[in-house]
Scaffold this motif. Structure first.
Motif, PDB file in Angstrom:
ATOM      1  N   ASP A  24      17.667 -13.072  48.490  1.00  0.00           N
ATOM      2  CA  ASP A  24      16.633 -12.691  49.449  1.00  0.00           C
ATOM      3  C   ASP A  24      15.627 -11.729  48.812  1.00  0.00           C
ATOM      4  OD1 ASP A  24      18.074 -10.295  49.324  1.00  0.00           O
ATOM      5  OD2 ASP A  24      19.022 -10.583  51.279  1.00  0.00           O
TER       6      ASP A  24
ATOM      7  N   TYR B  14      18.278 -16.476  60.876  1.00  0.00           N
ATOM      8  CA  TYR B  14      17.234 -15.466  60.707  1.00  0.00           C
ATOM      9  C   TYR B  14      17.801 -14.062  60.930  1.00  0.00           C
ATOM     10  CZ  TYR B  14      13.409 -18.905  60.581  1.00  0.00           C
ATOM     11  OH  TYR B  14      12.547 -19.910  60.222  1.00  0.00           O
TER      12      TYR B  14
ATOM     13  N   SER C  18      20.049 -13.076  58.021  1.00  0.00           N
ATOM     14  CA  SER C  18      19.243 -12.805  56.829  1.00  0.00           C
ATOM     15  C   SER C  18      18.599 -11.432  56.917  1.00  0.00           C
ATOM     16  CB  SER C  18      18.155 -13.883  56.674  1.00  0.00           C
ATOM     17  OG  SER C  18      18.718 -15.158  56.460  1.00  0.00           O
TER      18      SER C  18
ATOM     19  N   SER D 105      15.167 -27.082  56.035  1.00  0.00           N
ATOM     20  CA  SER D 105      14.903 -25.820  55.338  1.00  0.00           C
ATOM     21  C   SER D 105      15.422 -24.623  56.121  1.00  0.00           C
ATOM     22  CB  SER D 105      13.405 -25.670  55.080  1.00  0.00           C
ATOM     23  OG  SER D 105      12.654 -25.844  56.274  1.00  0.00           O
ATOM     24  N   GLU D 106      15.333 -24.657  57.444  1.00  0.00           N
ATOM     25  CA  GLU D 106      15.898 -23.558  58.222  1.00  0.00           C
ATOM     26  C   GLU D 106      17.425 -23.578  58.155  1.00  0.00           C
ATOM     27  OE1 GLU D 106      13.046 -22.098  61.722  1.00  0.00           O
ATOM     28  OE2 GLU D 106      13.472 -24.248  61.857  1.00  0.00           O
TER      29      GLU D 106
ATOM     30  N   SER E 201      18.137 -21.976  54.842  1.00  0.00           N
ATOM     31  CA  SER E 201      17.913 -20.542  54.995  1.00  0.00           C
ATOM     32  C   SER E 201      19.054 -19.878  55.761  1.00  0.00           C
ATOM     33  CB  SER E 201      16.583 -20.293  55.717  1.00  0.00           C
ATOM     34  OG  SER E 201      16.309 -18.914  55.828  1.00  0.00           O
TER      35      SER E 201
ATOM     36  N   ASN F  98      21.906 -19.431  53.378  1.00  0.00           N
ATOM     37  CA  ASN F  98      21.550 -18.351  52.459  1.00  0.00           C
ATOM     38  C   ASN F  98      21.787 -16.995  53.142  1.00  0.00           C
ATOM     39  OD1 ASN F  98      20.131 -17.498  49.864  1.00  0.00           O
ATOM     40  ND2 ASN F  98      18.801 -16.548  51.376  1.00  0.00           N
TER      41      ASN F  98
ATOM     42  N   PRO G  78      12.633 -19.017  51.782  1.00  0.00           N
ATOM     43  CA  PRO G  78      13.318 -17.864  51.187  1.00  0.00           C
ATOM     44  C   PRO G  78      13.278 -17.950  49.668  1.00  0.00           C
ATOM     45  CG  PRO G  78      14.917 -19.469  51.949  1.00  0.00           C
ATOM     46  CD  PRO G  78      13.571 -19.956  52.417  1.00  0.00           C
TER      47      PRO G  78
END
Length: 688
Positions: A333, A452, A455, A522-523, A526, A529, A608
């Motif tokens: 990140d 979100y 993260s 992609s979300e 993310s 991640n 990200p």
């Protein structure tokens, strides 16, 4: 709050609890029937999950409605088969490579006929063969990460069970009592199979299906004793009689379940995340397994035959374990700003100050998606401020972020504000943000939303034992909602992730005839991640390793099936990416916009730092093709124009320079709510 204070005290006094670890190079098995196991295991914060859930309180009313589900099972949301459980009537499902659906008296199966039009690769449900079981209703009686068992009933009497699985062409039916079942078409006997079974074929709707049964066949009727079985499978095109016999032998023993084992080798930068799916039959022997195109067939004996699927021609193999690997990605990140010139650092510092000046309490939404993106946006801004040594800016942003995340992670928070908090749905077994968005109260998109939050929290709590202890009791539940490593009394195992498909499913209840779906790959990347980063920051090795496995696999699928798909088998499809993937079709479309930039943009958001490891794998030519299609006028002043500029910067140094120039002047209204101009510029500068 009292519970929060107790949790902080506990974490200071006790070691973090690690569960379901996947040691490097060693497989950790999961799976089996998804029944509840534990009830009150501690969170990483040291507090009992039961206590924290009790403090959160329950939702006022569940959205699930009646469920076709056996007692004792955790409700399966976000599965390829969720449509069998929820809604007024069971929906068709797509256990690749076949389709299967409930009928008035039994079931019907088919091998979808794949076709392509300008925007859609279609492989919808078809009814080619079926069995009349004398049943009038169904329920799901068992499931694991890959397979599902459907119980057929006549009133309250159990008639039998059908097992289906991703990656298996078999429909395995077992009678609960002596009965006569009838095929939708006449069965042509072809010989004797193993273990006293009879083999045959059914020709219907232009397709031949193999039949292997322990019962006595007469015309379309099969007389079964209690425990008797019928296994159906589509015969691949061009199969010889000898090949059909071999497949019949492999299909003779009904499928029972699929177990999952995951492991890793090497390091996060040069290793692999491995998956092993063991297809267990009653006889514990080889069966028919169909890997996805491009997935590999390590250890399987492949026949040279294929089934047409919506992702291409899939190989028909025999064996008992499907193994494949995805390149490991380093969860990250933090943008690498080490290569920025002095002028670029000065420009970026000025932009960070400007963007930070616009952050206030009003900058943060109350729903789990919008609010999550707001937290993520400001957390990335905070990270940039720390990297650029803007201590005063960083301190102000951190204070605002801590205040906001405190609300989301306060077990008693809903009693204070009513929003920016979670309650527990004890019917569906999961957390629900109390300002629902995009059907989050129906368990849609939880990994997008909660990723979100995880993260942002990982960025802000990095290096702070105090914040970890304060936030972990709730954030560990947030992580468990989307990716519990095992089924517990509170959460299902890996709620959203399909280890065969190698990607997640976004719809909670899946009320669709085309199966489940996922739009924003992609979300999802993310989210994993963020999960991995939260695991590292909070000191939970098991969470970090699970997040790394999910991250690698979801990214591999996104690159292979979405951003740079092999579309040679579908000449009628006229686009370069596939943005909305279903069980029964693939679309170049989105749920929310007909703008040409939307399909590409939704597969890039929120970019990200880890995205550079997979997004550009198709190379500069694929990037150019995608951008030509997404921006026919070459104008980035559109929704997702910021992410398309970041994508453009991955093509080459020259393209990065051009993207940076445009990013400086991009209208503020065309910068996504999960992004800032600071992060946009920094991301592109780091590519230059």
């Amino acid at each position: 709050m009292q519970l929060r204070a107790a949790a902080v005290a506990l974490v200071a006094a006790s070691a973090l609890v690690l569960t379901a670890c996947t040691g490097t190079g060693a497989e950790t098995a999961t799976g089996g029937p998804d029944r509840t196991t534990g009830t009150g295991s501690p969170s990483a914060g040291g507090a009992s999950r039961t206590d924290v859930l009790a403090a959160l309180g329950e939702v006022t009313e569940t959205t699930a409605g009646p469920m076709r589900l056996a007692d004792g099972l955790v409700p399966p949301t976000n599965r390829w088969f969720s449509g069998l459980v929820y809604g007024a009537a069971p929906q068709p499902v797509f256990p690749t490579p076949i389709s299967w659906q409930v009928t008035d008296d039994g079931f019907a199966a088919g091998l979808p006929v794949v076709s392509a039009t300008e925007k859609t690769i279609a492989g919808g449900a078809v009814q080619q063969v079926g069995l009349d079981l004398g049943a009038d209703r169904t329920l799901v009686s068992a499931y694991d990460q890959v397979s599902v068992t459907v119980e057929h009933r006549d009133g309250d009497q159990v008639v039998g069970h059908t097992v289906l699985a991703q990656g298996s062409p078999l429909v395995s039916y077992t009678a609960a009592a002596g009965q006569t079942v009838r095929s939708t078409e006449r069965i042509t006997a072809t010989g004797d199979g193993p273990g006293g079974t009879t083999t045959g074929t059914i020709a219907a709707d232009g397709r031949t299906w193999g039949v292997v049964t322990s019962g006595a066949v007469s015309g379309s009727a099969i007389d079964l004793a209690r425990g008797g079985t019928v296994v159906l499978f589509p015969v691949p095109d061009d199969a010889t009689r000898k090949q059909v016999q071999a497949l019949s032998t492999a299909a003779a023993s009904p499928l029972r379940e699929v177990t999952l084992a995951r492991s890793s080798t090497g390091t996060a930068s040069d290793g692999e995340q491995r998956t092993a799916l063991a297809y267990r039959t009653v006889a514990r022997g080889d069966t028919v397994i169909v890997p996805q195109p491009g997935q590999g067939a390590t250890g399987l004996d492949c026949t040279g035959l294929h089934y047409a699927t919506i992702t291409g021609d899939a190989p028909v193999c025999t064996g008992d374990v499907l193994r494949f690997a995805a390149p490991s990605l380093q969860a990250d990140d933090r943008l690498d700003l080490s290569g920025l010139s002095s002028a670029e650092r000065d420009e970026l510092a000025a932009q960070v100050r400007a963007d930070a000046g616009g952050v206030s309490e009003a900058s943060f939404g109350a729903d789990s998606y919008g609010g999550g993106k707001d937290l993520y946006r400001v957390a990335n801004l905070y990270r940039l401020a720390t990297q650029l040594d803007l201590d005063d800016v960083a301190a102000g942003l951190r204070e605002q972020l801590v205040t906001q995340i405190d609300q989301w992670t306060d077990p008693d928070g809903c009693g204070v504000s009513g929003t920016r908090c979670f309650r527990y749905d004890d019917t569906v077994k999961g957390l629900v943000g109390q300002a629902p968005s995009y059907g989050s109260d129906e368990f849609n998109d939880h990994h997008f939303h909660y990723g979100y939050l995880l993260s942002a929290a990982a960025i802000v709590a990095d290096g702070s034992d105090e914040l970890v202890a304060e936030w972990a009791p709730v954030l560990d539940l947030v992580a468990a909602d989307i990716a519990s490593p095992e089924a517990t009394a509170s959460f299902p195992e890996l709620r959203v992730y399909d280890p065969y498909a190698q990607h997640s499913w976004a719809s909670g209840y899946s009320p669709f005839a085309d199966g489940n779906n996922q739009e924003s790959s992609s979300e999802a990347v993310s989210a994993w991640n963020g999960l991995a980063r939260w695991g590292t920051v909070s000191g939970s090795r098991s969470t970090a390793e699970l997040g790394s496995w999910l991250l690698a696999n979801e990214a591999a699928s996104a690159q292979r099936d979405v951003l740079d798909p092999d579309l040679r088998a579908f000449p009628g499809f006229e686009h370069t990416i596939v943005s909305l993937n279903w069980g029964g079709k693939r679309d170049h479309a989105t749920w929310f916009s007909a703008d040409p930039a939307a399909p590409a943009g939704i597969e890039l958001i929120p970019m990200p730092a880890v995205a550079t490891e997979y997004v550009a794998a198709g190379g500069k030519q694929q990037i150019a093709r995608v951008l030509d299609e997404a921006l026919p006028d070459g104008d980035h002043a559109v929704q997702f124009g910021d992410y398309l500029l970041m994508y453009r910067a991955l093509a080459s140094g020259r393209q990065a320079e051009a993207a940076l120039a445009e990013a400086r002047d991009l209208p503020a209204e065309d910068i996504d709510t999960g992004n800032t101009r600071s992060y946009l510029l920094a991301w592109i500068m780091a590519r230059g």
